[in-house]
Structures are given as structure tokens and as C-alpha cells.
Design a protein around this motif. Sequence first.
Motif, PDB file in Angstrom:
ATOM      1  N   ARG A 144     -16.127 -26.557 -15.893  1.00 36.95           N
ATOM      2  CA  ARG A 144     -16.245 -27.822 -16.943  1.00 36.95           C
ATOM      3  C   ARG A 144     -15.188 -28.134 -16.414  1.00 36.95           C
ATOM      4  N   VAL A 145     -15.589 -29.308 -16.305  1.00 38.13           N
ATOM      5  CA  VAL A 145     -14.126 -30.449 -15.724  1.00 38.13           C
ATOM      6  C   VAL A 145     -13.335 -31.160 -16.581  1.00 38.13           C
ATOM      7  N   PHE A 146     -12.300 -31.481 -16.411  1.00 45.07           N
ATOM      8  CA  PHE A 146     -11.375 -31.679 -17.695  1.00 45.07           C
ATOM      9  C   PHE A 146     -11.305 -32.619 -17.508  1.00 45.07           C
ATOM     10  N   LYS A 147     -11.712 -33.000 -15.996  1.00 43.98           N
ATOM     11  CA  LYS A 147     -10.901 -35.011 -16.017  1.00 43.98           C
ATOM     12  C   LYS A 147     -11.135 -35.461 -14.940  1.00 43.98           C
ATOM     13  N   ALA A 148     -11.529 -37.066 -14.929  1.00 49.88           N
ATOM     14  CA  ALA A 148     -12.343 -37.381 -14.072  1.00 49.88           C
ATOM     15  C   ALA A 148     -11.229 -37.820 -12.885  1.00 49.88           C
ATOM     16  N   ALA A 149     -12.242 -37.412 -11.911  1.00 51.03           N
ATOM     17  CA  ALA A 149     -12.090 -37.287 -10.049  1.00 51.03           C
ATOM     18  C   ALA A 149     -11.708 -38.151  -9.679  1.00 51.03           C
ATOM     19  N   ASN A 150     -10.618 -38.746  -9.355  1.00 53.63           N
ATOM     20  CA  ASN A 150     -10.786 -39.589  -8.176  1.00 53.63           C
ATOM     21  C   ASN A 150     -11.123 -39.380  -6.729  1.00 53.63           C
ATOM     22  N   PRO A 151     -12.322 -40.792  -6.629  1.00 52.56           N
ATOM     23  CA  PRO A 151     -12.668 -40.283  -4.732  1.00 52.56           C
ATOM     24  C   PRO A 151     -11.368 -40.021  -3.808  1.00 52.56           C
ATOM     25  N   ALA A 152     -11.827 -39.495  -2.706  1.00 53.33           N
ATOM     26  CA  ALA A 152     -10.488 -38.836  -1.774  1.00 53.33           C
ATOM     27  C   ALA A 152      -9.404 -37.985  -2.026  1.00 53.33           C
ATOM     28  N   ALA A 153      -9.239 -38.006  -3.654  1.00 54.43           N
ATOM     29  CA  ALA A 153      -8.298 -37.264  -3.830  1.00 54.43           C
ATOM     30  C   ALA A 153      -8.265 -35.988  -3.120  1.00 54.43           C
ATOM     31  N   ASN A 154      -6.845 -35.163  -3.020  1.00 54.48           N
ATOM     32  CA  ASN A 154      -6.553 -34.242  -3.098  1.00 54.48           C
ATOM     33  C   ASN A 154      -7.570 -33.683  -1.327  1.00 54.48           C
ATOM     34  N   ILE A 155      -7.874 -34.251  -0.580  1.00 59.51           N
ATOM     35  CA  ILE A 155      -8.813 -34.420   0.725  1.00 59.51           C
ATOM     36  C   ILE A 155      -7.028 -34.214   1.574  1.00 59.51           C
ATOM     37  N   ARG A 156      -7.637 -33.643   3.018  1.00 58.47           N
ATOM     38  CA  ARG A 156      -6.206 -33.989   3.728  1.00 58.47           C
ATOM     39  C   ARG A 156      -7.513 -34.448   4.973  1.00 58.47           C
ATOM     40  N   PHE A 157      -7.286 -35.656   5.818  1.00 59.00           N
ATOM     41  CA  PHE A 157      -8.360 -35.844   6.671  1.00 59.00           C
ATOM     42  C   PHE A 157      -7.904 -35.930   7.966  1.00 59.00           C
ATOM     43  N   ARG A 158      -9.530 -35.750   8.723  1.00 59.26           N
ATOM     44  CA  ARG A 158      -8.938 -35.075   9.598  1.00 59.26           C
ATOM     45  C   ARG A 158      -8.152 -36.304  10.814  1.00 59.26           C
ATOM     46  N   GLY A 159      -7.641 -35.690  11.858  1.00 56.68           N
ATOM     47  CA  GLY A 159      -7.189 -36.338  12.610  1.00 56.68           C
ATOM     48  C   GLY A 159      -5.994 -37.020  11.858  1.00 56.68           C
ATOM     49  N   GLU A 160      -5.281 -37.235  10.377  1.00 56.75           N
ATOM     50  CA  GLU A 160      -4.627 -37.356   9.397  1.00 56.75           C
ATOM     51  C   GLU A 160      -3.283 -37.726  10.300  1.00 56.75           C
ATOM     52  N   ASP A 161      -2.390 -36.192  10.405  1.00 52.15           N
ATOM     53  CA  ASP A 161      -1.357 -35.908  11.490  1.00 52.15           C
ATOM     54  C   ASP A 161      -1.218 -36.401  12.620  1.00 52.15           C
ATOM     55  N   VAL A 162      -2.468 -35.640  13.418  1.00 56.35           N
ATOM     56  CA  VAL A 162      -2.631 -36.410  14.537  1.00 56.35           C
ATOM     57  C   VAL A 162      -3.695 -36.478  15.112  1.00 56.35           C
ATOM     58  N   LYS A 163      -4.675 -37.432  15.881  1.00 56.75           N
ATOM     59  CA  LYS A 163      -5.263 -37.744  16.834  1.00 56.75           C
ATOM     60  C   LYS A 163      -5.165 -37.527  17.987  1.00 56.75           C
ATOM     61  N   ALA A 164      -6.553 -37.197  18.142  1.00 60.64           N
ATOM     62  CA  ALA A 164      -7.014 -36.416  19.751  1.00 60.64           C
ATOM     63  C   ALA A 164      -6.044 -37.403  20.741  1.00 60.64           C
ATOM     64  N   GLY A 165      -5.644 -37.290  21.883  1.00 54.67           N
ATOM     65  CA  GLY A 165      -5.456 -38.179  23.282  1.00 54.67           C
ATOM     66  C   GLY A 165      -3.886 -38.778  23.142  1.00 54.67           C
ATOM     67  N   GLN A 166      -3.553 -38.423  21.849  1.00 60.51           N
ATOM     68  CA  GLN A 166      -1.781 -38.800  20.978  1.00 60.51           C
ATOM     69  C   GLN A 166      -0.903 -38.906  21.864  1.00 60.51           C
ATOM     70  N   VAL A 167      -0.124 -38.599  22.462  1.00 61.69           N
ATOM     71  CA  VAL A 167       1.208 -38.309  22.771  1.00 61.69           C
ATOM     72  C   VAL A 167       2.185 -38.051  21.863  1.00 61.69           C
ATOM     73  N   VAL A 168       1.617 -36.368  21.156  1.00 64.73           N
ATOM     74  CA  VAL A 168       2.154 -36.261  19.764  1.00 64.73           C
ATOM     75  C   VAL A 168       3.667 -35.667  19.984  1.00 64.73           C
TER      76      VAL A 168
END
Length: 428
Positions: A140-164
Motif C-alpha cells: 500500500r502506497v501512502f503518498k503520491a509519487a513524483n515522476p523521476a523521484a529518487n532515481i539516479r540517472f545514467r551519466g548524471e555524474d560522469v559522461k563517457a568520453g569526458q575528462v574526469v
Amino acid sequence: MTLPFSDMIPVEEARDRILSFFHRLEPVRVPVLDSLGQVLAADVIAPFDIPPLDNTAMDGYAVRAADTTGATEADPRELAVIADLAAGYVLDTPVGPGEAVRIMTGAPMPPGADSVVPFEETDETLREVGEAPTKGDRVRVFKAANPAANIRFRGEDVKAGQVVIAAGRVVRPSEVGVLASLGITEVVVYRRPVVAILSTGDEITEPGQPLLPGRIYDANAYSLAAMVKKFGGEPMLLGIAHDTVEDLTAKLRQGFAADMIVTSAGVSRGDFDVVKDVLAREGAIDFWTVRMRPGKPLAFGAFNAGDGRRVPHLGLPGNPVSSMVSFELFGRAAIFTMLGRHDWERPMVRAITRDRVRNPDPRRFYARCIVTKGEDGAWYANLTGPQGSGILTSMSAANALAVIPEDTTLAEPNTEIDVLMLDWDHAP
Ligand code: AMP
Ligand code: MG
């Protein structure tokens, strides 16, 4: 004969002259963990995205946000749990309308789900331990979820090919972590200098050996080797040379393979005849009187290593505090320069002295002190006690050196002075 103070060279000039003999060493490839404190010689390029896949930032339920619209504690939405997904596993089954996947932090988002509802917003936390919903149960879910909430997206920290991490950066624990997160096991950094260390004097005895009357143990080789390590170099202990031409020459030559040779003792007036002869014969050497206390006498030159190489030589005074303070001011800068680092300057802060500090002659006085933060947020300095240059325990008690300028004869209690913070790595 005593040199007039005007003929002594200032600390900065001595350091500049010394540094003109040093340059950055060549790049080498080393295991990542060994590169701590070294400078990257090449850009580090990300071989893939981080995170590599969209994943959950929370323990909870991967859901379709639209399924939870309007959910409250009084009016929960009930979803069918279709799977239980731990970090490290990928679920290909899509989450359909009215469905949820129980998911652990770091696990990739299953297809179809666009939000994660944390456990705390479901009836999971109301259940007994071990009674959590699993595949086939309902949650049972007690609260409406927002789209994209609590997701860490692919490449959000580092993108392939970037100078890290760019070339020139110093490797700290966080860089080690970033490199490891990219699966990198080796990096190219400027080589650590090998610093040969030689103690001189007939009275000096190796720790561990019996101490004969009139002899003392070798403190300098060890305090200097420790400083070399701390500053990022590799110490090479040459042992102790007697005050004879033969012994000194033989021991020094063992250090010719190093990037720098550091000797202690034998540079003060009246004492340096043997040392001076040997040094002059093996290369070129200058004897300086630096306008500082402790550590006034200093020898600096370069040995001819025979293969065309010239090995810089820093000849420190014998008194244990003098040799440490001199190596702090000159050796640290030399090692950093070889590492390709420019940040050798220690942070200097203004502190209020609690003691009266006398500076008996027109030299810059580096006084051992303990600096602490007062209740009022200001820094306070207390001398560590007697300032004789043989009193090594007062160096051990200190975390800073008060810097009393050449033209200041006295710092009164409760006045501001400059202090060099010895336990702080470098200025920001
Ligand atoms: P010198 O520079 O030879 O006149 O030495 C100054 C003082 O430092 C003398 O009291 C020496 O015994 C002492 N000293 C020299 N070398 C060392 C050493 N390696 N460890 C501890 N004390 C030393
Ligand atoms: Mg001596």
C-alpha cells in the motif's frame, strides 16, 4: 669570524637558489593507490557513463507514478509486487499498470517504472521484520509519487568520453575513488623523487646499536626520512659517515643514484673542513649563512654522478631541530617541485601569542609553538618551551612555527604574530 647579518642570505633567496636546481621528474605508470599525493601527467577520460544505468537512490518500490496519483494514508493505492530486486541484478520484466517492484538502493530501474516510493511512504514499515511484501504480495502506497523521484540517472555524474580528472591535478583520496569507480587500476603521474639521506659525525650511532659513552643516536636520518615520506618522496637511508674523507666519500657515492642527497651535520664553522673538502671534490658546493634561526648554516651544491648527471645536495645543520626546520623550509619545496607540485607553501595564519617571544638577533626566528583555537574563534600560540636547537621534544610538541621577522626583537604577549601551520598540508 662571524658574518655580518647583512651578508646572510634571506630564506626566500636561499629557497629560490635551491629550487633553480630542481625540475619536475618524468612521468611513470603506477597503481592508483600508490599515486596518492602525486600529480597526474595525463587527462583521465571516462570510458563509460557513471552511473552506467538509471538506478534507485532509495530502498523502496519502483512504480509508475501515475498509479499513485492522489494516494494518502487515509486513501492508499494498492499495487501488486511483481519482483524483489537487489543491487547488482537487472530486471527485464516491465512494470505494468498497478504493479510495483520492491527495489534496493543502487539496483537498476526496471522498464516501465518512472519513480521510486521509499519504504517509509508504504505499509512496509508498519509490518513486522521479516514480513516485508515479496513477489505475489500487495503493497500500500501512502503518498503520491513524483515522476523521476529518487532515481539516479545514467551519466548524471560522469559522461563517457569526458575528462574526469585533468592532467596537473594532485591525486587525493577522492580522486582515487573516482579512478576506481571508472575501473581504472593504473595512472600516469610524475615520479616520486628518491632522496638519499646521510648522517655525518663520529659521535652518531645507529638506533638499535649499543650507545657508547659520548655518543648519541642518529635522530636526523630518521626525522628527515619521515619528512621525505610525508612530502611524497622515497627516502634512501645511507647510514652514518665518520668524519673522514674516505668514509664520507664512499657513503656519499652510494647516494648518486638518488634525485637529491641530504646530509646532516658538518656544515657549521670549524667543523666542516672534512665535509667541505669532500663535497668540493665530488662536485660544486656553496656554504651559506641563512638569515634564520634555527638553521643558520646551510650547504648547497650538486655532485657529479659520473654519468653526466648532477645530483643536487642539501647540507643541513646537525642540530636536530635545525635540520628539521631547514628541511621543512627548503627540502619540502624541492620535493614538491620534483613531484610537479607548486603548493609546497604551508598555510600561515595570524595568531595571538600568549608568551613573550624574544628574537635576540636580526635573523628570522622560527619558534616552536602550539596553536589552538580559543573560545572566541581566534588562534592562540603558546611556545613549546626552551627553544634550543638541540631540543627535539619541543619540536615534537609543536604543531606550528611562529615566524618572528628579522627586524622584530620582541613579540609581547597578547599581540598578533604569524604562525606556519606544520600539520596543515597546504594553503587552500
Ligand atoms: P654539527 O653540525 O656537526 O656541529 O652538529 C651539531 C650538533 O648536532 C652536535 O651536537 C651533534 O652531535 C648533533 N648532531 C649531528 N648529527 C646528528 C644526528 N644525526 N642526530 C642527532 N644529533 C646530531
Ligand atoms: Mg659534527
